[in-house]
Design an enzyme around this catalytic site. Structure first.
Site, PDB file in Angstrom:
ATOM      1  CD  GLU A 170      -7.806   4.321  -5.086  1.00 53.86           C
ATOM      2  OE1 GLU A 170      -7.359   3.929  -4.001  1.00 53.86           O
ATOM      3  OE2 GLU A 170      -8.960   4.797  -5.228  1.00 53.86           O
ATOM      4  CB  CYS A 190     -12.869   4.627   0.010  1.00 47.75           C
ATOM      5  SG  CYS A 190     -13.928   5.937   0.638  1.00 47.75           S
ATOM      6  CG  HIS A 213      -1.644   4.730  -1.457  1.00 44.26           C
ATOM      7  ND1 HIS A 213      -1.677   3.351  -1.444  1.00 44.26           N
ATOM      8  CD2 HIS A 213      -2.926   5.134  -1.642  1.00 44.26           C
ATOM      9  CE1 HIS A 213      -2.933   2.950  -1.605  1.00 44.26           C
ATOM     10  NE2 HIS A 213      -3.704   4.011  -1.732  1.00 44.26           N
ATOM     11  CD  GLU A 233      -5.865   6.358  -2.827  1.00 45.42           C
ATOM     12  OE1 GLU A 233      -5.357   5.512  -3.603  1.00 45.42           O
ATOM     13  OE2 GLU A 233      -6.262   6.069  -1.688  1.00 45.42           O
ATOM     14  CE  LYS A 282      -3.694   2.081   2.828  1.00 47.21           C
ATOM     15  NZ  LYS A 282      -4.472   1.917   4.078  1.00 47.21           N
TER      16      LYS A 282
END
Length: 261
Positions: A184, A119, A73, A182, A69
């Site tokens: 995505e 989210c 990010h 982000e 993650k």
């Protein structure tokens, strides 16, 4: 807000060369060093969650690997085109009110902002991955059920997998600050259910059920901030979907094309 325009096309063939921290195995470990300077000063639990394994994608939502993650990010990677899979849940009660959450101050990305019910990301683990759309949707449903429990204490039996309705995917890019952001392909899920919820204070500092008019009034309040994906979805599609929650939502479900925002 930045658009989803990329500086280069990321593929299965070049992803490792461009991003050495990506692993071509989806179910892999990405342990962040405890001395990682990028994460110094942040909340310990949120640092731990930065080890979660996100699904790295090409521009057409095909899984081509996995990365932590944290790696997914960092704006320095996002600006080079690194892209991952996500989902956004919009949970409505029997009065057609939408459950919002305000993200905790401890969050590393987009702290203190109001957003949709939940989210997060499907993980690169069995049951949450998938290359074909139907399999990917099944994976994000499982991830959504898991995160609704983890963030909001909503029991899985109150949000059964078959009740999540998949509408579409949006591809967007947005910075949180100079370091984090982000990028995505975000699966949009709608579910209608009356639920019990108790917020995890490390994730969520407040919750609120809102009508359409309530939400429009919140957007007019200059003291409130909202996540970029939530405002993007609200400004383009949400209120139309909201009007059709009880009749006609089927025509919006299961879109095959990715919406590029």
């Amino acid at each position: 807000m930045s658009t989803a325009t990329q500086t280069q096309t990321i593929t299965a063939e070049n992803v490792i060369r461009l991003f050495p921290d990506v692993n071509t195995s989806l179910a892999s470990s990405h342990k962040t060093p405890t001395s990682d300077s990028d994460l110094q000063g942040y909340d310990a639990e949120q640092i731990r969650l930065m080890d979660e394994v996100c699904i790295v994608l090409d521009n057409d939502d095909n899984p081509i690997g996995s990365a932590s993650k944290k790696v997914c990010h960092l704006m320095k990677n996002i600006d080079e085109g690194l892209l991952h899979r996500a989902f956004s849940v919009f949970l409505f009660d029997s009065e057609n009110r939408l459950l919002l959450q305000q993200r905790a101050s401890e969050k590393i990305t987009f702290p203190d902002m109001w957003t949709n019910t939940c989210c997060s990301h499907p993980l690169g683990v069995p049951g949450e991955t998938g290359a074909e759309l139907d399999e990917a949707v099944a994976g994000v449903r499982r991830a959504a059920q898991r995160k609704l429990d983890q963030e909001l204490g909503i029991p899985g039996k109150q949000v059964p997998l078959e009740k999540f309705r998949f509408l579409t995917r949006i591809h967007y890019k947005a910075p949180s600050d100079g370091k984090w952001g982000e990028h995505e392909i975000d699966y949009i899920l709608i579910i209608k259910s009356d639920v019990d919820h108790t917020a995890n204070p490390n994730e969520v500092q407040d919750t609120k059920y809102v009508s359409q008019e309530d939400l429009r009034q919140m957007f007019q309040d200059g003291s409130l901030t909202f996540t970029p994906w939530f405002k993007l979805i609200c400004n383009t599609m949400l209120f139309e979907w909201w009007d059709h929650l009880d009749q006609g939502l089927e025509k919006y479900q299961g879109e095959k094309e990715i919406r590029r925002m």
